[in-house]
Design a protein around this motif. Structure first.
Motif, mmCIF file in Angstrom:
data_model
loop_
_atom_site.group_PDB
_atom_site.id
_atom_site.type_symbol
_atom_site.label_atom_id
_atom_site.label_comp_id
_atom_site.label_asym_id
_atom_site.label_seq_id
_atom_site.Cartn_x
_atom_site.Cartn_y
_atom_site.Cartn_z
ATOM 1 N N GLY A 85 -22.858 41.058 35.315
ATOM 2 C CA GLY A 85 -22.764 39.538 35.557
ATOM 3 C C GLY A 85 -23.729 38.675 35.123
ATOM 4 N N ALA A 86 -24.290 37.676 36.177
ATOM 5 C CA ALA A 86 -25.127 36.732 35.935
ATOM 6 C C ALA A 86 -26.420 37.604 35.785
ATOM 7 N N ALA A 87 -26.957 38.598 36.338
ATOM 8 C CA ALA A 87 -28.093 39.273 36.089
ATOM 9 C C ALA A 87 -28.220 40.053 34.893
ATOM 10 N N ALA A 88 -27.089 40.476 34.336
ATOM 11 C CA ALA A 88 -27.182 41.241 33.042
ATOM 12 C C ALA A 88 -27.324 40.023 31.899
ATOM 13 N N GLU A 89 -26.663 38.852 32.187
ATOM 14 C CA GLU A 89 -26.681 37.711 31.173
ATOM 15 C C GLU A 89 -28.216 37.341 30.959
ATOM 16 N N VAL A 90 -29.036 37.053 32.294
ATOM 17 C CA VAL A 90 -30.178 36.352 31.902
ATOM 18 C C VAL A 90 -30.986 37.550 31.657
ATOM 19 N N LEU A 91 -31.058 38.594 31.695
ATOM 20 C CA LEU A 91 -31.786 39.872 31.374
ATOM 21 C C LEU A 91 -31.773 39.769 29.868
ATOM 22 N N GLY A 305 -7.449 37.008 40.558
ATOM 23 C CA GLY A 305 -7.803 37.177 39.211
ATOM 24 C C GLY A 305 -8.998 36.563 38.812
ATOM 25 N N VAL A 306 -9.301 36.213 37.553
ATOM 26 C CA VAL A 306 -10.386 35.724 36.900
ATOM 27 C C VAL A 306 -10.412 34.311 36.673
ATOM 28 N N GLY A 307 -11.235 33.636 37.187
ATOM 29 C CA GLY A 307 -11.307 32.221 36.932
ATOM 30 C C GLY A 307 -12.368 31.734 35.636
ATOM 31 N N LEU A 308 -13.176 32.423 35.448
ATOM 32 C CA LEU A 308 -14.016 32.308 34.419
ATOM 33 C C LEU A 308 -14.535 33.762 33.794
ATOM 34 N N PHE A 309 -13.977 34.057 32.426
ATOM 35 C CA PHE A 309 -14.628 34.962 31.963
ATOM 36 C C PHE A 309 -15.451 34.682 30.715
ATOM 37 N N ARG A 310 -16.895 34.658 30.810
ATOM 38 C CA ARG A 310 -17.844 33.862 29.871
ATOM 39 C C ARG A 310 -17.910 35.053 28.685
ATOM 40 N N VAL A 345 -9.908 32.772 30.100
ATOM 41 C CA VAL A 345 -10.811 33.025 29.404
ATOM 42 C C VAL A 345 -11.693 31.884 28.576
ATOM 43 N N ARG A 346 -12.937 31.760 28.767
ATOM 44 C CA ARG A 346 -13.482 30.772 28.275
ATOM 45 C C ARG A 346 -13.925 30.889 26.930
ATOM 46 N N THR A 347 -13.711 30.264 25.919
ATOM 47 C CA THR A 347 -14.259 30.483 24.597
ATOM 48 C C THR A 347 -15.723 30.280 24.436
ATOM 49 N N LEU A 348 -16.181 30.748 23.546
ATOM 50 C CA LEU A 348 -17.769 30.998 23.201
ATOM 51 C C LEU A 348 -18.335 29.471 23.775
#
Length: 581
Positions: A85-91, A305-310, A345-348
């Motif tokens: 999640g967010a931790a993996a993103e910022v690292l 479900g998922v409301g935001l797939f980054r 799904v959120r596009t790029l």
């Protein structure tokens, strides 16, 4: 290295701050009472002083820098692989920043002018920090990460241990000026009972990761690190709902409050869905995910479900655009655990603080207000089309109900063009409301799309013209700001009139109190880090819709964030007590 102290209760020094309350911006709700672990992030001064800066010629110094960069970046990447999640993103983003070629070029230039290695690193970092701070917005948030990278590089160069938060052997309240992602991501919630920082705002990296870990957190606490601030081992009572940090509280009262909070948490942990108010109004409770691992974990939670797939977070380490087939494989791995449920799904959302090498433009003066998100499609429509082809292929392959939304939409025309592309592939189309213009024109945007999703992080930053990382402006980047609440209310009302869903996928949805207000405004779904799902669901399940609506009216009528919180809390407490009578 990080220095810290946690003296035992028997050795607690007397404190002039006994009973004093400090105040900051509440980020993650919860109550904690424990001794302060005061963290000071610095590299061993003796090692730095002993380092012979003049012993290396330019080539040798640059080789030493490159080796240090690889060690630091590999350390970030290893931690990212263990996180999600967010931790993996910022690292992952920090690993990329450490390897930045522009930073290396600046170091090389300093070395060529005769500057010593440590001074060259400091000068290069200072140059980039000034540029990032001047850009404002999301880029300014990277200054904290950049300073952390500098400390780790220096530690590697002088042969010292990389700085980091020490692992406590007993429960503590972690007190710091600020925390870098590498520090926050590895915290153990069983030992770190709360986070209190002097810098940062509600959407800083520290706040986002604390929310994912479920650790009570208060940021932007003035006077925290001054000479009269809390000392190591001093007992602190942290209230992540009100933003109060009480020094040396009455121990019996503190334990009573902690016990009450633990009881409330236990009740929340028993919530198993589905999302609805006490009187049966359905509210979809959804998860935010970043990759297959976080999706698999979220699928085990009681979410619909998922409301935001980054999607951009899957490709931060890719130099070249993946093929449609490669993308489809990545997306299918996220969709597959949610067959029978919905995935948005959120596009790029490439650009600004999330540079994707194959998509982001170089050399923008202000990336936070530049070509990011959907705006990239104007100059590279094939990039968007290929991604939509991959999403459609993944949806067909898995059979998962798949909706697609675009970030950074500012005009009705943009929404209409995007919707046409999505519907041509047999998918439901929506857009994110992050730009104030999209909120103000929500009724017209909804004529073009099937749903809206409010990204409160960026909506707050753009509405208040306030850098998310500026601790002096934390009160402005608070999603409880009346102007932000008004924009959310406008958007939700447009959805109600159009009979179309309007969700919230920003960090605000993870606040149980604010979640009730958002539902009162008309939000039909809330998407959040998986750790926040049960507390939010339980809060909604214990409240009638009319109470949510009255709380929303009270919050909207307030003149500042603290007043909005207090007004909403008072209404919900009063009506809740009336329900129990």
């Amino acid at each position: 290295m990080v220095t810290s102290d946690t003296p035992s209760a028997a050795s607690d020094p007397p404190s002039p701050g006994e009973g004093e309350a400090l105040h900051g911006t509440p980020v993650v709700p919860g109550v904690a009472h424990a001794p302060a672990l005061v963290v000071r992030t610095e590299v061993d001064p003796a090692r730095v002083a002993a380092f012979d800066d003049g012993a290396l010629d330019t080539d040798a110094a640059l080789q030493a820098y490159d080796a240090a960069v690889e060690a630091v970046a590999d350390g970030f990447a290893a931690k990212a692989a263990r996180a999600s999640g967010a931790a993996a993103e910022v690292l992952t983003a920090s690993a990329g920043l450490a390897r930045d070629r522009g930073l290396r070029k600046a170091v090389r230039k300093e070395l060529a002018s005769g500057t010593g290695l440590l001074d060259a690193v400091a000068a290069a970092v200072e140059q980039f920090a000034g540029v990032f701070a001047g850009m404002g917005g999301l880029m300014a948030e990277r200054v904290t990460d950049l300073r952390d990278i500098e400390r780790r590089l220096v530690a590697r160069l002088v042969g010292a241990a990389e700085p980091g938060v020490p692992v406590p052997d007993a429960p503590v309240v972690l007190v710091a000026e600020d925390l870098a992602p590498a520090d926050t991501a590895g915290l153990d919630p069983a030992l770190v009972r709360a986070l209190v920082t002097e810098r940062g705002g509600p959407t800083s990296h520290t706040a986002i990761i604390a929310r994912q870990l479920g650790i009570p957190c208060v940021v932007g606490v003035g006077g925290l690190r001054g000479p009269d601030g809390p000392v190591p081992g001093e007992a602190l009572l942290v209230d992540g709902t009100t933003g109060e940090v009480r020094r040396r509280p009455d121990p019996h009262e503190a334990e009573r409050l902690v016990a009450a909070d633990a009881q409330a948490r236990a009740a929340s942990a028993a919530w198993c869905g589905p999302g609805r108010t006490r009187d049966g109004k359905p509210v979809k409770v959804l998860a935010n995910v970043a990759d297959a691992a976080s999706a698999a974990a979220a699928a085990e939670a009681p979410v619909e479900g998922v409301g935001l797939f980054r999607t951009e977070l899957c490709f931060l380490d890719r130099a070249e655009e993946p093929s449609v087939a490669e993308q489809a494989e990545v997306y299918a791995a996220v969709l597959a655990p949610f067959v029978g449920r919905t995935v948005v799904v959120r596009t790029l959302d490439a650009g600004s603080d999330k540079p994707v090498a194959f998509a982001t433009l170089d050399g923008e003066e202000n990336p936070a207000l530049g070509v990011r998100g959907l705006r990239l499609a104007a100059g590279n429509p094939g990039l968007l089309d290929r991604q939509l082809d991959a999403v459609a292929l993944a949806a067909e392959r898995t059979g998962t109900d798949t909706w697609v939304m675009a970030p950074m939409v500012a005009t009705v025309a943009e929404a209409a063009d995007f919707a046409g592309r999505v519907r041509a592939r047999g998918l439901r189309a929506g857009v994110m409301v992050e730009v104030p213009s999209a909120a103000l024109l929500a009724h017209r945007v909804l004529e073009q799309v099937d749903f809206l999703s409010i990204g409160t992080n960026d909506l707050t930053q753009y509405a208040m013209a306030a850098d998310r990382m500026a601790s002096d402006l934390a009160h402005l980047t608070d999603p409880w700001q009346p102007a932000v609440l008004q924009l959310i209310a406008i958007t939700a009302e447009a959805g109600r009139r159009a009979g179309k869903p309007v969700g919230v996928c920003g960090e605000a949805a993870a606040d149980p109190l604010l979640a009730q207000v958002l539902v009162g405004m008309g939000a039909t779904s809330l998407s959040m880090a998986a750790a926040a799902v049960r507390p939010v669901g339980a809060a909604l399940g214990g409240t009638h819709l009319d109470a949510c609506e009255e709380a929303a009216e009270a919050a909207l009528a307030a003149s500042d964030p603290a007043g909005a919180r207090a007004a909403a809390r008072a209404v919900l407490a009063e009506l809740g007590a009336a329900d129990r009578r």
